[in-house]
Design a protein around this motif. Structure first.
Motif, PDB file in Angstrom:
ATOM      1  N   ARG A 115       6.513  42.065 -23.718  1.00  0.00           N
ATOM      2  CA  ARG A 115       7.629  41.018 -23.154  1.00  0.00           C
ATOM      3  C   ARG A 115       8.826  41.083 -24.271  1.00  0.00           C
ATOM      4  NH1 ARG A 115       3.993  37.542 -22.248  1.00  0.00           N
ATOM      5  NH2 ARG A 115       4.185  37.428 -20.062  1.00  0.00           N
ATOM      6  N   THR A 129      16.978  34.840 -22.178  1.00  0.00           N
ATOM      7  CA  THR A 129      16.450  35.650 -21.093  1.00  0.00           C
ATOM      8  C   THR A 129      14.993  36.159 -21.401  1.00  0.00           C
ATOM      9  OG1 THR A 129      17.533  37.731 -21.975  1.00  0.00           O
ATOM     10  CG2 THR A 129      18.799  36.355 -20.257  1.00  0.00           C
ATOM     11  N   GLU A 130      14.307  36.442 -20.339  1.00  0.00           N
ATOM     12  CA  GLU A 130      12.949  37.156 -20.708  1.00  0.00           C
ATOM     13  C   GLU A 130      12.730  38.202 -19.669  1.00  0.00           C
ATOM     14  OE1 GLU A 130       8.429  37.152 -19.491  1.00  0.00           O
ATOM     15  OE2 GLU A 130      10.169  37.197 -18.476  1.00  0.00           O
ATOM     16  N   GLN A 131      12.074  39.344 -20.309  1.00  0.00           N
ATOM     17  CA  GLN A 131      11.605  40.314 -19.344  1.00  0.00           C
ATOM     18  C   GLN A 131      10.620  41.013 -19.819  1.00  0.00           C
ATOM     19  OE1 GLN A 131      14.993  43.303 -19.190  1.00  0.00           O
ATOM     20  NE2 GLN A 131      16.169  42.317 -17.536  1.00  0.00           N
ATOM     21  N   THR A 133       7.148  44.049 -18.696  1.00  0.00           N
ATOM     22  CA  THR A 133       6.384  44.916 -17.930  1.00  0.00           C
ATOM     23  C   THR A 133       4.937  45.055 -18.482  1.00  0.00           C
ATOM     24  OG1 THR A 133       6.889  46.538 -19.467  1.00  0.00           O
ATOM     25  CG2 THR A 133       8.465  46.338 -17.487  1.00  0.00           C
ATOM     26  N   THR A 148       5.642  43.075 -13.415  1.00  0.00           N
ATOM     27  CA  THR A 148       7.032  43.178 -13.914  1.00  0.00           C
ATOM     28  C   THR A 148       7.415  41.706 -13.813  1.00  0.00           C
ATOM     29  OG1 THR A 148       8.035  43.608 -11.720  1.00  0.00           O
ATOM     30  CG2 THR A 148       7.807  45.297 -13.242  1.00  0.00           C
ATOM     31  N   GLU A 149       8.300  41.200 -14.857  1.00  0.00           N
ATOM     32  CA  GLU A 149       8.732  39.666 -14.811  1.00  0.00           C
ATOM     33  C   GLU A 149       9.850  39.639 -15.534  1.00  0.00           C
ATOM     34  OE1 GLU A 149       6.828  37.544 -18.306  1.00  0.00           O
ATOM     35  OE2 GLU A 149       5.142  38.715 -17.524  1.00  0.00           O
ATOM     36  N   SER A 150      10.739  38.702 -14.968  1.00  0.00           N
ATOM     37  CA  SER A 150      12.028  38.416 -15.736  1.00  0.00           C
ATOM     38  C   SER A 150      12.415  37.041 -15.353  1.00  0.00           C
ATOM     39  CB  SER A 150      13.082  39.322 -15.027  1.00  0.00           C
ATOM     40  OG  SER A 150      13.319  39.054 -13.769  1.00  0.00           O
ATOM     41  N   TYR A 169      12.256  32.821 -12.610  1.00  0.00           N
ATOM     42  CA  TYR A 169      11.333  33.298 -13.241  1.00  0.00           C
ATOM     43  C   TYR A 169      10.587  33.942 -12.198  1.00  0.00           C
ATOM     44  CZ  TYR A 169       7.054  34.605 -15.719  1.00  0.00           C
ATOM     45  OH  TYR A 169       6.154  35.325 -16.034  1.00  0.00           O
TER      46      TYR A 169
END
Length: 175
Positions: A115, A129-131, A133, A148-150, A169
């Motif tokens: 992350r 921001t956040e991303q 995998t 995956t996330e964001s 989110y």
């Protein structure tokens, strides 16, 4: 992977479906596709990530998740550590548990996630921001699936740096 607009529509449908009981009482996530869970799960909601000055990471999230046919309540729990930090960016490695449930039945999905949490400024608080995998760990209906996330939100610093990712989110699992 579904296009961004399709994921947003699924997330919105999941939120609306949450206001109504599921069609079949006791529908468990594993029964969503006739005994085997679908290979796609889309979740939306919010997550709080705490990073201590010693580099440990923990957090929790409240989500609404959906397969193409059914929606579920979800909770995300994460723990891990910072792998690197540079200026405004924290890279973390966490072991997460995504719990999806309907009534008293559900599934727990174990995830290993890399992350990135980024502050928009070098101030005590501001936008972030956040991303991420990752992979589903272990077997089960999502075994080997990717994650995956964001999202976007805010951060605040003190003894702990806290990221509140509350806007857009999205967390997706896909085989």
């Amino acid at each position: 992977m579904l296009p961004f607009r399709a994921r947003r529509l699924i997330a919105a449908a999941a939120a609306v479906a949450g206001a109504f009981p599921l069609a079949a009482a006791g529908t468990a996530p594993a029964a969503a596709a006739g005994g085997a869970m679908a290979q796609t799960l889309n979740c939306s909601g919010s997550v709080r990530v705490n990073i201590t000055n010693t580099g440990s990471v923990d957090g929790k999230g409240t989500l609404r998740c959906a397969t193409p046919t059914t929606s579920y309540d979800g909770q995300l729990t994460l723990s891990g550590s910072v792998t690197s930090s540079s200026g405004l960016v924290y890279q973390t490695k966490t072991n997460d548990q995504l719990s999806i449930f309907s009534g008293s039945t559900g599934e727990i999905i174990d995830l290993s996630v890399n992350r990135s949490l980024q502050k928009a400024s070098d101030t005590p608080s501001g936008n972030a921001t956040e991303q991420g995998t990752g992979l589903v760990v272990g077997g089960g209906p999502f075994g080997g699936s990717t994650e995956t996330e964001s999202g976007t939100g805010t951060f605040g610093t003190g003894m702990t740096t806290t990221f509140l990712i509350t806007s857009n989110y999205i967390l997706d699992l896909h085989g």
